[in-house]
Design a protein around this motif. Structure first.
Motif, PDB file in Angstrom:
ATOM      1  N   GLN A  38       3.332   1.872   3.646  1.00  0.00           N
ATOM      2  CA  GLN A  38       4.648   1.735   3.028  1.00  0.00           C
ATOM      3  C   GLN A  38       5.735   2.526   3.736  1.00  0.00           C
ATOM      4  N   ASN A  39       5.381   3.727   4.230  1.00  0.00           N
ATOM      5  CA  ASN A  39       6.436   4.625   4.712  1.00  0.00           C
ATOM      6  C   ASN A  39       6.251   5.118   6.145  1.00  0.00           C
ATOM      7  N   GLU A  40       5.016   5.270   6.617  1.00  0.00           N
ATOM      8  CA  GLU A  40       4.777   5.849   7.934  1.00  0.00           C
ATOM      9  C   GLU A  40       3.763   5.007   8.694  1.00  0.00           C
ATOM     10  N   ARG A  41       4.120   3.768   8.975  1.00  0.00           N
ATOM     11  CA  ARG A  41       3.145   2.876   9.586  1.00  0.00           C
ATOM     12  C   ARG A  41       2.725   3.350  10.975  1.00  0.00           C
ATOM     13  N   ALA A  42       3.540   4.168  11.605  1.00  0.00           N
ATOM     14  CA  ALA A  42       3.183   4.676  12.931  1.00  0.00           C
ATOM     15  C   ALA A  42       1.947   5.572  12.874  1.00  0.00           C
ATOM     16  N   ALA A  43       1.675   6.196  11.702  1.00  0.00           N
ATOM     17  CA  ALA A  43       0.510   7.070  11.562  1.00  0.00           C
ATOM     18  C   ALA A  43      -0.729   6.319  11.095  1.00  0.00           C
ATOM     19  N   LEU A  44      -0.627   5.003  10.939  1.00  0.00           N
ATOM     20  CA  LEU A  44      -1.746   4.227  10.399  1.00  0.00           C
ATOM     21  C   LEU A  44      -2.956   4.258  11.326  1.00  0.00           C
ATOM     22  N   ALA A  45      -2.735   4.174  12.624  1.00  0.00           N
ATOM     23  CA  ALA A  45      -3.851   4.164  13.570  1.00  0.00           C
ATOM     24  C   ALA A  45      -4.632   5.466  13.515  1.00  0.00           C
ATOM     25  N   ARG A  46      -3.944   6.577  13.297  1.00  0.00           N
ATOM     26  CA  ARG A  46      -4.616   7.868  13.221  1.00  0.00           C
ATOM     27  C   ARG A  46      -5.448   7.984  11.943  1.00  0.00           C
TER      28      ARG A  46
END
Length: 393
Positions: free
Chosen positions: A290-298
């Motif tokens: 919802q808010n920090e999709r850039a951290a999804l891979a981590r």
């Protein structure tokens, strides 16, 4: 001293200037530092950071009088969370170096705690010297009592010392009333042992980081707050299940020793702990979407690792208890060998599955970021595009 511009730096690692005096760091320049020291001295005349700032100003004046090219500054960290504070100090120091153009540093320290940040400073600047400020006073019994009383009034210290003692007392009473089968002292010793283990491995900063993450998710109204709360309840259920497992096998494990008690506790608690970890990570992943999709891979690989670790630990516990003298136990020695082999292989498969699919998720995230940037650029161009009116001739 050294060639180039010199920074006289006072590091307030626990950010007393911000917490007590309301001064936002970094504070740069002699007048600004003098004002910060005055405000901190008025807010808390007994704080040693006041003397450190005055020492920084004195050192600045001495080097300035010798014709040195110097600058003076104060940087604060975080009063409650030293891990976050050290990260903040690193960020502020990087900005300060870019802003002032200094090439070396003289660190003004009021104690060993501030010198923990010395490696952080050395990663950005050459440290030309360290000035240690020692407060002159006459120690006596009344003064020692007063100092201890003041320390316990500090929320950071009271949480580290008073909370574990209070928790041990409450658990002692609860164990005595609710579970007469379990010696209350065993519970208290276990809690104190866990606390000392956390302090010994310097894990209290990470515990504080988890706590502030929980509070931050509540303030921002994120779904991870609910997930963390459920995970906490499940963890408590795991502790109870582990203790009940000890109660079930206690007549035998008591004779076998502490190691068998720990293994029996894990046998009852590890499944609950794994489920609690999965719930917490699921809430964090939902926030990332919802808010920090850039951290999804981590975050994607974390649940795979939790399940894998839980399987391996559970298999090892079953095997250990199956070959131990504990009788009766649900698994025979043969079944214990089969359990550790199958669960270890399953855990490795789960872990490698998460590692295998992580690059795919990372490519998806990068593609999403690229599309988002293009969309934002198009929206900005549309917003600033000139408006042409249709003219009738």
């Amino acid at each position: 001293m050294t060639a180039g511009r010199i920074l006289i730096l006072s590091v307030d690692r626990d950010d007393d200037i911000g917490y007590k005096a309301g001064v936002t760091s970094p504070v740069v320049g002699r007048e600004a530092c003098l004002d910060a020291a005055t405000r901190l001295g008025i807010a808390d005349p007994e704080d040693s950071d006041t003397n450190a700032i005055f020492q920084a100003i004195k050192t600045y004046d001495e080097l300035k009088g010798k014709g040195e090219d110097v600058e003076v500054a104060v940087i604060g960290g975080n009063h409650m969370n030293m891990l976050e504070g050290d990260r903040r100090i690193a960020e502020l120091l990087e900005d300060l170096v870019a802003q002032t153009g200094v090439e070396s540093c003289v660190l003004i320290s009021d104690g060993a705690e501030d010198e923990f940040v010395l490696p952080i400073i050395q990663s950005h600047l050459k440290v030309a010297g360290v000035v240690r400020v020692v407060i002159k006073q006459l120690p006596n019994i009344e003064g020692t009592y007063y100092i201890i009383k003041k320390l316990f009034n500090d929320p950071k210290i009271s949480r580290s010392v008073l909370v574990p003692i209070a928790l041990a007392m409450i658990l002692y009473v609860a164990a005595s009333l609710l579970s007469p089968e379990i010696p209350a002292m065993l519970v208290v010793i276990g809690i104190i042992g866990v606390y000392l283990l956390i302090k010994g491995f310097d894990l209290d900063e990470y515990v504080g980081y988890i706590y502030y993450g929980f509070v931050d998710s509540f303030h921002k109204g994120r779904i991870s707050f609910v997930a963390y709360a459920i995970a906490g309840i499940l963890t408590l259920c795991g502790v109870i299940a582990g203790l009940m497992s000890i109660v079930t096998y206690y007549p035998v494990t008591g004779d076998a020793g502490l190691l068998y008690n720990v293994m029996t506790f894990l046998y009852g608690a590890v499944v609950w702990m794994v489920v609690a970890g999965l719930v917490a990570v699921a809430g964090k992943i939902a926030d990332c979407v919802q808010n920090e999709r850039a951290a999804l891979a981590r975050m994607f690989v974390v649940p795979f690792f939790i399940v894998a670790l839980g399987m391996i630990v559970y298999g090892a516990v079953i095997y250990f208890l199956s070959i131990s003298p504990i009788e009766p136990f649900p698994f025979t020695t043969t079944e214990g060998v089969i359990a550790i082999i199958l669960l270890t292989l399953a855990g490795l498969i789960v872990a490698f599955t998460g590692i295998y699919y992580r690059p795919l998720v990372q490519r998806y995230v990068l593609a999403w970021i690229d599309r988002k940037m293009r969309q934002d650029k198009e929206d900005e161009e549309k917003t600033h595009a000139p408006v042409y009116k249709k003219i009738k001739y």
